[in-house]
Design a protein around this motif. Structure first.
Motif, PDB file in Angstrom:
ATOM      1  N   ALA A  89     -59.599 -31.639  40.893  1.00  0.00           N
ATOM      2  CA  ALA A  89     -59.207 -30.675  41.916  1.00  0.00           C
ATOM      3  C   ALA A  89     -59.662 -29.286  41.499  1.00  0.00           C
ATOM      4  O   ALA A  89     -60.008 -29.054  40.339  1.00  0.00           O
ATOM      5  N   MET A  90     -59.662 -28.371  42.474  1.00  0.00           N
ATOM      6  CA  MET A  90     -59.965 -26.968  42.215  1.00  0.00           C
ATOM      7  C   MET A  90     -58.782 -26.107  42.618  1.00  0.00           C
ATOM      8  O   MET A  90     -58.069 -26.419  43.576  1.00  0.00           O
ATOM      9  N   LEU A  91     -58.598 -25.014  41.902  1.00  0.00           N
ATOM     10  CA  LEU A  91     -57.584 -24.014  42.204  1.00  0.00           C
ATOM     11  C   LEU A  91     -58.324 -22.708  42.432  1.00  0.00           C
ATOM     12  O   LEU A  91     -59.039 -22.235  41.547  1.00  0.00           O
ATOM     13  N   LEU A  92     -58.178 -22.131  43.627  1.00  0.00           N
ATOM     14  CA  LEU A  92     -58.990 -20.988  44.017  1.00  0.00           C
ATOM     15  C   LEU A  92     -58.133 -19.831  44.513  1.00  0.00           C
ATOM     16  O   LEU A  92     -57.092 -20.049  45.141  1.00  0.00           O
ATOM     17  N   GLY A  93     -58.600 -18.616  44.258  1.00  0.00           N
ATOM     18  CA  GLY A  93     -58.033 -17.444  44.910  1.00  0.00           C
ATOM     19  C   GLY A  93     -58.663 -17.270  46.279  1.00  0.00           C
ATOM     20  O   GLY A  93     -59.634 -17.938  46.632  1.00  0.00           O
ATOM     21  N   ARG A  94     -58.140 -16.319  47.051  1.00  0.00           N
ATOM     22  CA  ARG A  94     -58.599 -16.183  48.439  1.00  0.00           C
ATOM     23  C   ARG A  94     -60.071 -15.817  48.544  1.00  0.00           C
ATOM     24  O   ARG A  94     -60.807 -16.396  49.346  1.00  0.00           O
ATOM     25  N   LYS A  95     -60.539 -14.853  47.731  1.00  0.00           N
ATOM     26  CA  LYS A  95     -61.932 -14.414  47.862  1.00  0.00           C
ATOM     27  C   LYS A  95     -62.900 -15.542  47.543  1.00  0.00           C
ATOM     28  O   LYS A  95     -63.882 -15.757  48.260  1.00  0.00           O
ATOM     29  N   LYS A  98     -58.574 -29.125  47.027  1.00  0.00           N
ATOM     30  CA  LYS A  98     -58.630 -27.705  46.702  1.00  0.00           C
ATOM     31  C   LYS A  98     -57.264 -27.073  46.983  1.00  0.00           C
ATOM     32  O   LYS A  98     -56.709 -27.258  48.067  1.00  0.00           O
ATOM     33  N   TYR A  99     -56.748 -26.338  46.006  1.00  0.00           N
ATOM     34  CA  TYR A  99     -55.482 -25.626  46.151  1.00  0.00           C
ATOM     35  C   TYR A  99     -55.786 -24.138  46.166  1.00  0.00           C
ATOM     36  O   TYR A  99     -56.505 -23.640  45.286  1.00  0.00           O
ATOM     37  N   VAL A 100     -55.248 -23.430  47.148  1.00  0.00           N
ATOM     38  CA  VAL A 100     -55.623 -22.038  47.356  1.00  0.00           C
ATOM     39  C   VAL A 100     -54.394 -21.146  47.239  1.00  0.00           C
ATOM     40  O   VAL A 100     -53.390 -21.358  47.923  1.00  0.00           O
ATOM     41  N   ALA A 101     -54.491 -20.144  46.357  1.00  0.00           N
ATOM     42  CA  ALA A 101     -53.417 -19.166  46.181  1.00  0.00           C
ATOM     43  C   ALA A 101     -53.770 -17.921  46.991  1.00  0.00           C
ATOM     44  O   ALA A 101     -54.787 -17.273  46.726  1.00  0.00           O
ATOM     45  N   SER A 102     -52.961 -17.604  47.986  1.00  0.00           N
ATOM     46  CA  SER A 102     -53.237 -16.442  48.819  1.00  0.00           C
ATOM     47  C   SER A 102     -51.944 -15.944  49.451  1.00  0.00           C
ATOM     48  O   SER A 102     -51.109 -16.743  49.886  1.00  0.00           O
ATOM     49  N   ARG A 103     -51.811 -14.612  49.513  1.00  0.00           N
ATOM     50  CA  ARG A 103     -50.673 -14.002  50.209  1.00  0.00           C
ATOM     51  C   ARG A 103     -51.013 -13.654  51.653  1.00  0.00           C
ATOM     52  O   ARG A 103     -50.136 -13.244  52.409  1.00  0.00           O
ATOM     53  N   THR A 104     -52.298 -13.799  52.039  1.00  0.00           N
ATOM     54  CA  THR A 104     -52.718 -13.371  53.371  1.00  0.00           C
ATOM     55  C   THR A 104     -53.144 -14.520  54.277  1.00  0.00           C
ATOM     56  O   THR A 104     -53.008 -14.420  55.494  1.00  0.00           O
ATOM     57  N   LEU A 105     -53.677 -15.600  53.714  1.00  0.00           N
ATOM     58  CA  LEU A 105     -54.100 -16.723  54.547  1.00  0.00           C
ATOM     59  C   LEU A 105     -52.887 -17.497  55.050  1.00  0.00           C
ATOM     60  O   LEU A 105     -51.900 -17.667  54.336  1.00  0.00           O
ATOM     61  N   THR A 106     -52.978 -17.968  56.283  1.00  0.00           N
ATOM     62  CA  THR A 106     -51.908 -18.795  56.847  1.00  0.00           C
ATOM     63  C   THR A 106     -52.376 -20.209  57.141  1.00  0.00           C
ATOM     64  O   THR A 106     -51.559 -21.109  57.335  1.00  0.00           O
ATOM     65  N   SER A 107     -53.691 -20.420  57.186  1.00  0.00           N
ATOM     66  CA  SER A 107     -54.241 -21.756  57.409  1.00  0.00           C
ATOM     67  C   SER A 107     -55.595 -21.846  56.725  1.00  0.00           C
ATOM     68  O   SER A 107     -56.236 -20.828  56.437  1.00  0.00           O
ATOM     69  N   LEU A 108     -56.023 -23.083  56.464  1.00  0.00           N
ATOM     70  CA  LEU A 108     -57.280 -23.329  55.761  1.00  0.00           C
ATOM     71  C   LEU A 108     -58.116 -24.314  56.561  1.00  0.00           C
ATOM     72  O   LEU A 108     -57.626 -25.381  56.954  1.00  0.00           O
ATOM     73  N   ASP A 109     -59.388 -23.973  56.784  1.00  0.00           N
ATOM     74  CA  ASP A 109     -60.255 -24.827  57.587  1.00  0.00           C
ATOM     75  C   ASP A 109     -61.109 -25.782  56.763  1.00  0.00           C
ATOM     76  O   ASP A 109     -61.544 -26.819  57.265  1.00  0.00           O
ATOM     77  N   ASP A 157     -57.493 -33.101  35.590  1.00  0.00           N
ATOM     78  CA  ASP A 157     -57.750 -31.690  35.330  1.00  0.00           C
ATOM     79  C   ASP A 157     -58.065 -30.920  36.610  1.00  0.00           C
ATOM     80  O   ASP A 157     -58.684 -31.438  37.546  1.00  0.00           O
ATOM     81  N   ILE A 158     -57.660 -29.647  36.615  1.00  0.00           N
ATOM     82  CA  ILE A 158     -57.868 -28.755  37.748  1.00  0.00           C
ATOM     83  C   ILE A 158     -58.689 -27.560  37.266  1.00  0.00           C
ATOM     84  O   ILE A 158     -58.340 -26.910  36.285  1.00  0.00           O
ATOM     85  N   SER A 159     -59.784 -27.271  37.960  1.00  0.00           N
ATOM     86  CA  SER A 159     -60.628 -26.148  37.573  1.00  0.00           C
ATOM     87  C   SER A 159     -60.309 -24.910  38.390  1.00  0.00           C
ATOM     88  O   SER A 159     -60.017 -24.993  39.578  1.00  0.00           O
ATOM     89  N   VAL A 160     -60.360 -23.752  37.729  1.00  0.00           N
ATOM     90  CA  VAL A 160     -60.297 -22.460  38.398  1.00  0.00           C
ATOM     91  C   VAL A 160     -61.706 -21.889  38.325  1.00  0.00           C
ATOM     92  O   VAL A 160     -62.212 -21.603  37.243  1.00  0.00           O
ATOM     93  N   VAL A 161     -62.350 -21.755  39.474  1.00  0.00           N
ATOM     94  CA  VAL A 161     -63.733 -21.282  39.534  1.00  0.00           C
ATOM     95  C   VAL A 161     -63.734 -19.869  40.106  1.00  0.00           C
ATOM     96  O   VAL A 161     -63.134 -19.621  41.160  1.00  0.00           O
ATOM     97  N   GLY A 162     -64.409 -18.931  39.423  1.00  0.00           N
ATOM     98  CA  GLY A 162     -64.363 -17.551  39.899  1.00  0.00           C
ATOM     99  C   GLY A 162     -62.922 -17.077  39.929  1.00  0.00           C
ATOM    100  O   GLY A 162     -62.211 -17.143  38.925  1.00  0.00           O
TER     101      GLY A 162
END
Length: 201
Positions: free
Chosen positions: A57-63, A90-101, A126-131
């Motif tokens: 899996a991947m763990l990503l920030g919003r940008k 993909k798991y996304v950490a964001s305070r601004t997004l409300t949905s993911l396409d 294992d989960i990768s954090v890319v960028g």
């Protein structure tokens, strides 16, 4: 317990901002976007491809999510990375997004640190954090990074976002595997082992 592994391309002076292109992340007037490709070589590509084979899996920030989600769904299907990136959870950490396409993407709700702790405690690999520089800073401050996989490229930029920025928590690292490519890039895998020790000569 699942491992969180930070995977990042760095310059020799530690800059991680916008390796992939001039328009990737021009925040704060960054004028050096696209610095990675001129320093890349086949050995770097092979190493990074090998890293991705380990991840479930991947763990990503919003940008970073926005950058990837605008590219990978329509990427060349002949590229072996395309199916891997689209199919991987993909798991996304964001305070601004409300949905993911982007397919197979899940928005982490509530406090990011607690959400990542719960993710680490879940079943899986294992989960990768890319960028995701801001997210990586948060994870490092809370001791949630289990491993770093870094490519350090032979270029100095003098400005830009750094993975280990001012205020980083002092940490000793165990080198797991470190090699240099013919083009001069250092490919390293490191694991945190606690606080540094100090001595004198």
């Amino acid at each position: 317990m699942r491992r969180i592994i930070v995977c990042t391309f760095l310059t020799l002076d530690g800059v991680m901002q916008a390796p992939g292109g001039p328009d990737e992340d021009p925040e704060s007037g960054f004028a050096h976007g696209g610095w990675q490709k001129p320093t890349d070589d086949e050995e770097v590509g092979a190493a990074v491809a090998g890293w991705y084979e380990d991840f479930e899996a991947m763990l990503l920030g919003r940008k970073t999510y926005d950058i990837f989600a605008s590219y990978w769904p329509g990427a060349d299907p002949a590229n072996p990375f395309t199916a891997r990136m689209n199919d991987m959870p993909k798991y996304v950490a964001s305070r601004t997004l409300t949905s993911l396409d982007w397919q197979n993407s899940t928005l982490l709700r509530g406090d990011t640190v607690e959400a990542v702790r719960a993710l680490k405690a879940s079943e899986g690999g294992d989960i990768s954090v890319v960028g995701s520089g801001d997210l990586a800073q948060t994870l490092m401050r809370h001791g949630l990074v289990d491993e770093y996989r870094l490519t350090v490229h032979p270029v100095i930029l003098g400005s830009g976002k750094r993975l280990f920025a001012d205020g980083a928590i002092p940490t000793a690292l165990e080198p797991v595997a470190v090699t240099a490519t013919k083009g001069g890039t250092v490919v390293g895998v490191y694991r945190p082992t606690g606080a540094p020790t100090y001595d004198s000569y």
